[in-house]
Each structure stands twice: as structure tokens, then as C-alpha cells.
Design an enzyme around this catalytic site. Sequence first.
Site, PDB file in Angstrom:
ATOM      1  N   SER A 197       0.822  -1.203   0.000  1.00 36.03           N
ATOM      2  CA  SER A 197       0.000   0.000   0.000  1.00 36.03           C
ATOM      3  C   SER A 197       0.856   1.253   0.000  1.00 36.03           C
ATOM      4  O   SER A 197       1.479   1.544  -0.998  1.00 36.03           O
ATOM      5  CB  SER A 197      -1.053   0.048   1.096  1.00 36.03           C
ATOM      6  OG  SER A 197      -2.026   1.007   0.722  1.00 36.03           O
ATOM      7  N   HIS A 208       3.462  14.739   5.057  1.00 33.12           N
ATOM      8  CA  HIS A 208       3.364  16.156   4.697  1.00 33.12           C
ATOM      9  C   HIS A 208       3.899  16.925   5.894  1.00 33.12           C
ATOM     10  O   HIS A 208       3.489  16.665   7.032  1.00 33.12           O
ATOM     11  CB  HIS A 208       1.911  16.560   4.431  1.00 33.12           C
ATOM     12  CG  HIS A 208       1.202  15.637   3.498  1.00 33.12           C
ATOM     13  ND1 HIS A 208       1.378  15.679   2.132  1.00 33.12           N
ATOM     14  CD2 HIS A 208       0.344  14.618   3.738  1.00 33.12           C
ATOM     15  CE1 HIS A 208       0.638  14.737   1.572  1.00 33.12           C
ATOM     16  NE2 HIS A 208       0.005  14.072   2.527  1.00 33.12           N
ATOM     17  N   CYS A 246      -1.674  -3.396   3.606  1.00 24.26           N
ATOM     18  CA  CYS A 246      -2.704  -4.409   3.453  1.00 24.26           C
ATOM     19  C   CYS A 246      -2.048  -5.674   2.891  1.00 24.26           C
ATOM     20  O   CYS A 246      -1.009  -5.608   2.231  1.00 24.26           O
ATOM     21  CB  CYS A 246      -3.830  -3.924   2.550  1.00 24.26           C
ATOM     22  SG  CYS A 246      -3.298  -3.338   0.939  1.00 24.26           S
TER      23      CYS A 246
END
Length: 119
Positions: free
Chosen positions: A66, A71, A86
Amino acid sequence: MITNYSPGLHKLVTLEVQKIEKLIESAKFVDYTESILEKYSLEKVGISIHDFENNSFTIAVCLKESHICIHTWPEFNQLTLDVYLCNYLQDNSQKVKTIVNDYIQFFNASIITDHEIYR
């Protein structure tokens, strides 16, 4: 049809970081992330890096399992981190929690918000 399948844990945290250099040095984050990928046997399929004019950065690491995204906001001493793994063969929930804790240690950060979404 399998009805009890859960793809994995998605962890989203907002962290407070006192050392501004950690929030403006994207290359160091990338290097650390490479060590995380190796440590936890994760496979990178791509990476996108953007450094902003104020030296903040945003990075998305696309994984076979995944993603890891960050940020930074040095003007607020904060960052947001998003880790989702996942896997249809195994539960990676503990691995996600450990990876997020590794990043918290890397940034020497305190947690502002911590959300866990079981998908």
C-alpha cells in the site's frame, strides 16, 4: 464468499516536532524510509517527492503492500503521517503500529492526533 476478511490497518497521525531541520530535509526522510522498508521487508513500487518553497515537503511512497505518506509544516512544527499496509495473506496491523512508532522516534515527536482505521 469470505466475510471476515480485513485488508489491514490504516494509521494516520499528526505529530509535533521541535527540530525544524527534520521537517525540511526530505532526503533524510527518504533515507530513513529506505531503512524502514528494508527492516520490515516492504517492497517499494514508486515514490513521489515534492519540496516546497518554504522547505516543507510532501512524499508518497507507493508500496506493493500500500503506502507511506508524509506532509510537513515547519512553520507549525508539525507533520502528518499516513501508513497503510494491506495483505491478503497476513495481518500487518502490528507492523503498521511499529513503523509509526519508528517514525515518531526518528522525528523525536509528540503525538497530536492518532487515528486507526481497520479497513
